[in-house]
Design an enzyme around this catalytic site. Structure first.
Site, PDB file in Angstrom:
ATOM      1  N   GLY A   1     -16.442   0.726  48.632  1.00 26.15           N
ATOM      2  CA  GLY A   1     -15.766   1.819  49.320  1.00 26.15           C
ATOM      3  C   GLY A   1     -16.744   2.928  49.641  1.00 26.15           C
ATOM      4  O   GLY A   1     -17.924   2.867  49.277  1.00 26.15           O
ATOM      5  N   PRO A   2     -16.290   3.974  50.327  1.00 23.41           N
ATOM      6  CA  PRO A   2     -17.179   5.075  50.726  1.00 23.41           C
ATOM      7  C   PRO A   2     -17.760   5.787  49.514  1.00 23.41           C
ATOM      8  O   PRO A   2     -17.228   5.691  48.398  1.00 23.41           O
ATOM      9  CB  PRO A   2     -16.250   6.010  51.529  1.00 23.41           C
ATOM     10  CG  PRO A   2     -15.063   5.176  51.894  1.00 23.41           C
ATOM     11  CD  PRO A   2     -14.910   4.163  50.811  1.00 23.41           C
TER      12      PRO A   2
ATOM     13  N   THR B   1     -15.914   8.076  45.943  1.00 26.18           N
ATOM     14  CA  THR B   1     -14.504   7.743  45.723  1.00 26.18           C
ATOM     15  C   THR B   1     -14.196   7.359  44.274  1.00 26.18           C
ATOM     16  O   THR B   1     -13.043   7.074  43.956  1.00 26.18           O
ATOM     17  CB  THR B   1     -14.079   6.590  46.655  1.00 26.18           C
ATOM     18  OG1 THR B   1     -15.035   5.525  46.572  1.00 26.18           O
ATOM     19  CG2 THR B   1     -13.999   7.067  48.100  1.00 26.18           C
ATOM     20  N   GLY B   2     -15.200   7.321  43.393  1.00 28.60           N
ATOM     21  CA  GLY B   2     -14.928   7.127  41.973  1.00 28.60           C
ATOM     22  C   GLY B   2     -15.193   5.740  41.443  1.00 28.60           C
ATOM     23  O   GLY B   2     -14.610   5.343  40.430  1.00 28.60           O
ATOM     24  N   LYS B   3     -16.119   4.986  42.051  1.00 24.73           N
ATOM     25  CA  LYS B   3     -16.383   3.625  41.591  1.00 24.73           C
ATOM     26  C   LYS B   3     -17.036   3.614  40.208  1.00 24.73           C
ATOM     27  O   LYS B   3     -16.655   2.819  39.342  1.00 24.73           O
ATOM     28  CB  LYS B   3     -17.269   2.905  42.628  1.00 24.73           C
ATOM     29  CG  LYS B   3     -16.610   2.759  43.995  1.00 24.73           C
ATOM     30  CD  LYS B   3     -17.490   2.029  44.978  1.00 24.73           C
ATOM     31  CE  LYS B   3     -18.646   2.862  45.445  1.00 24.73           C
ATOM     32  NZ  LYS B   3     -18.228   4.018  46.266  1.00 24.73           N
ATOM     33  N   THR B   4     -18.002   4.487  39.999  1.00 23.62           N
ATOM     34  CA  THR B   4     -18.661   4.557  38.685  1.00 23.62           C
ATOM     35  C   THR B   4     -17.685   5.013  37.612  1.00 23.62           C
ATOM     36  O   THR B   4     -17.675   4.485  36.487  1.00 23.62           O
ATOM     37  CB  THR B   4     -19.860   5.520  38.756  1.00 23.62           C
ATOM     38  OG1 THR B   4     -20.765   5.073  39.774  1.00 23.62           O
ATOM     39  CG2 THR B   4     -20.589   5.581  37.424  1.00 23.62           C
TER      40      THR B   4
ATOM     41  N   GLU C   1     -15.395  26.988  72.865  1.00 27.23           N
ATOM     42  CA  GLU C   1     -14.499  26.765  71.731  1.00 27.23           C
ATOM     43  C   GLU C   1     -13.035  26.892  72.137  1.00 27.23           C
ATOM     44  O   GLU C   1     -12.169  26.159  71.620  1.00 27.23           O
ATOM     45  CB  GLU C   1     -14.826  27.727  70.597  1.00 27.23           C
ATOM     46  CG  GLU C   1     -16.252  27.627  70.064  1.00 27.23           C
ATOM     47  CD  GLU C   1     -16.610  26.231  69.598  1.00 27.23           C
ATOM     48  OE1 GLU C   1     -15.693  25.464  69.221  1.00 27.23           O
ATOM     49  OE2 GLU C   1     -17.806  25.884  69.610  1.00 27.23           O
TER      50      GLU C   1
ATOM     51  N   HIS D   1     -11.880  23.556  73.631  1.00 26.17           N
ATOM     52  CA  HIS D   1     -11.505  22.579  72.601  1.00 26.17           C
ATOM     53  C   HIS D   1     -10.093  22.861  72.074  1.00 26.17           C
ATOM     54  O   HIS D   1      -9.283  21.938  71.906  1.00 26.17           O
ATOM     55  CB  HIS D   1     -12.499  22.648  71.433  1.00 26.17           C
ATOM     56  CG  HIS D   1     -13.819  22.018  71.703  1.00 26.17           C
ATOM     57  ND1 HIS D   1     -13.957  20.728  72.165  1.00 26.17           N
ATOM     58  CD2 HIS D   1     -15.083  22.506  71.558  1.00 26.17           C
ATOM     59  CE1 HIS D   1     -15.240  20.440  72.303  1.00 26.17           C
ATOM     60  NE2 HIS D   1     -15.950  21.507  71.938  1.00 26.17           N
TER      61      HIS D   1
ATOM     62  N   ASP E   1     -20.890  16.877  70.917  1.00 29.74           N
ATOM     63  CA  ASP E   1     -19.587  16.431  71.436  1.00 29.74           C
ATOM     64  C   ASP E   1     -19.754  15.222  72.350  1.00 29.74           C
ATOM     65  O   ASP E   1     -18.996  14.247  72.273  1.00 29.74           O
ATOM     66  CB  ASP E   1     -18.904  17.564  72.219  1.00 29.74           C
ATOM     67  CG  ASP E   1     -18.590  18.766  71.345  1.00 29.74           C
ATOM     68  OD1 ASP E   1     -18.384  18.573  70.135  1.00 29.74           O
ATOM     69  OD2 ASP E   1     -18.546  19.889  71.882  1.00 29.74           O
TER      70      ASP E   1
END
Length: 508
Positions: free
Chosen positions: A115-116, A119-122, A334, A337, A411
């Site tokens: 996963g990215p 994200t808490g893998k460890t 701005e 946008h 952009d």
């Protein structure tokens, strides 16, 4: 290791002294050369004796495993319910293997967490070892990759030998893609031998040993297919970015021990931190605590969180001298946008619009929080491109083609990437049922660039037409920006309120 290096150095010095002593004896020439050669060998041994690297003791054969006492548990993990469900089952495997052995089930040899970043893998791997009460051997995939052929493979074998002596335990290999990437033209003998050693060790597990290998990576697509087959990494668990409810749980977890004012709204903070990982959310609250400490406050208030949020997302404000003409062009950019975002993507929240230069290099920014969706339609993607092109279109509308600036470079880059993905990967080009990148791979396609260019031209003209039709609103918002420099969500909504009904018509 330091003691051994010192011994080699002392021995080399002694040999040099002996060689110097016998040099004067013409009959002992051979002894002089022998002693000198031995001294040089001892010096080389002293120079190339490896010292242990702090914090990486487990990568060496003589390192002791880390025990889980006082470590993490599943209570320290917020969200990631799907991953937790699989890991709870593995915990039961480690605690009560006989329950599964009665039914002929074997413990999974390996689990891949992908996963990215952030994200808490460890944390999940540490929590599994802590919950099961087994030793936790942690290392990085790069610990096994060396210049000399055979060194990495030897380390792999030593690590697994140590794990088997311990009995039930968890081996955690972070960034496993540096060790187990797919073999091909760019692979080396050392990397291949190390990967082969890992494959052999994972295939040689016996169910009674109770050793689980957990690998973590951000790039699962790079791993060798032989590593991913059943019998090695039996399970693959995605650790995805948290959704809104999960972000709120993570924020509440990290808010423990941080005194908060009553005005702090964590549910609202969770709603506006789209695409924040668990690590990013922890960093946000930590920055807010630093802001509160900086002003010598005893509690964290909403202003501290807002300041930390803007700093992380947009960067710190910078003081740069600009001419009035430059400020006017930035304000129009701005404002463009914001107007197109409200017209074509009314579900997005425009959190802040600013013409104050930020620390990330932008002369101004439009902080828009996108609505969370699982799937995006073609209309959604085209609207995203229109919003990206709106800054350049607003400059063109008021300064002409010769007066546009380079402020739209990022952009334009993002709009072009999205258009190429639509035409080349999503089947949204002239060939609606074919992925152009696959056709190019087999020599059958060359239309992606033309399709992307045509799509960008069409959407740019559409954006320019919409801004021309709402020139008064665009000018009003730009004037407010010139006067106040930064507008919050309420101020922007006040100026763009008249566009709500028309926005509903555009999105039908």
């Amino acid at each position: 290791m330091v003691k051994r290096r010192r011994q080699f150095s002392i021995f080399a010095a002694a040999l040099f002294l002996l060689a110097a002593a016998v040099r004067s004896d013409a009959t002992a020439g051979w002894l002089f050369y022998a002693l000198s050669g031995m001294a040089i060998l001892c010096l080389f041994a002293a120079l190339f004796t490896r010292e242990p690297v702090p914090g990486r003791a487990l990568a060496t054969p003589n390192a002791a495993p880390v025990k889980p006492e006082g470590g993490a548990s599943f209570e320290d993990v917020a969200a990631n319910e799907e991953a937790l469900s699989s890991l709870r089952e593995l915990r039961d495997f480690l605690r009560h293997p006989e329950t599964y052995a009665k039914l002929g089930a074997r413990i999974p040899h390996g689990v891949l967490l992908y996963g990215p970043p952030g994200t808490g893998k460890t944390l999940l791997a540490r929590a599994l070892a802590g919950e099961a009460g087994v030793p936790f051997l942690a290392m990085n995939g790069s610990d096994f990759v060396e210049m000399y052929v055979g060194v990495g493979a030897s380390r792999v074998r030593d690590t697994f030998k140590k794990a088997r002596k311990l009995g039930r335990c968890v081996i955690f290999i972070d960034e496993i893609d540096s060790l187990g990437r797919s073999r091909g033209a760019n692979s080396s003998d050392e990397r291949d031998q190390t990967l082969n050693a890992l494959l052999g060790e994972m295939s040689g597990f016996r169910p009674a040993e109770g050793v689980i290998v957990i690998g973590a990576t951000n790039r699962a697509e790079m791993l060798d297919p032989a590593l991913l087959r059943p019998g090695r990494f039996d399970r693959r668990i995605e650790v995805a970015m948290p959704d809104r409810d999960a972000r709120e749980k993570i924020l509440r977890l990290h808010a423990r021990g941080k005194p908060m004012d009553a005005d702090v709204d964590l549910p609202d903070l969770a709603a506006r931190t789209v695409l924040f990982s668990g690590a990013s959310l922890e960093n946000l609250l930590n920055e807010a605590a630093i802001c509160a400490a900086r002003r010598r406050s005893e509690r964290i208030c909403e202003a501290d969180i807002e300041s930390a949020y803007l700093t992380l997302v947009a960067g710190s404000d910078r003081s740069i001298r600009m001419s009035e003409e430059e400020r006017r062009l930035i304000a129009l950019h701005e404002a463009g946008h914001a107007v197109i975002s409200r017209l074509l993507a009314p579900e997005d929240r425009i959190r802040r619009v600013s013409i104050v230069p930020s620390g990330n290099g932008a002369a101004g920014y439009n902080l828009s929080i996108p609505a969370e969706k699982t799937m995006y339609t073609r209309g959604d993607l085209e609207n995203r491109i229109c919003v990206l092109l709106a800054g350049r279109a607003a400059e063109t509308l008021y300064a002409g083609e010769g007066g546009v600036t380079g402020g739209a470079s990022n952009d334009l880059k993002r709009a072009t990437e999205l258009a190429c993905q639509m035409a080349g990967e999503m089947g949204m080009g002239r060939r609606p049922y074919a992925a152009e990148n696959v056709l190019q791979k087999y020599g059958c396609g060359a239309e992606t660039g033309a399709d992307a260019h045509g799509l960008l031209e069409e959407l740019y003209e559409r954006t320019l037409s919409l801004l021309s039709a709402h020139a008064d609103t665009l000018r009003t918002l730009a004037q407010r920006l010139l006067a106040d420099e930064a507008l919050d969500e309420a101020a922007v909504d006040g100026v763009l309120a008249a566009l709500r009904e028309e926005a509903a018509e555009h999105t039908r």
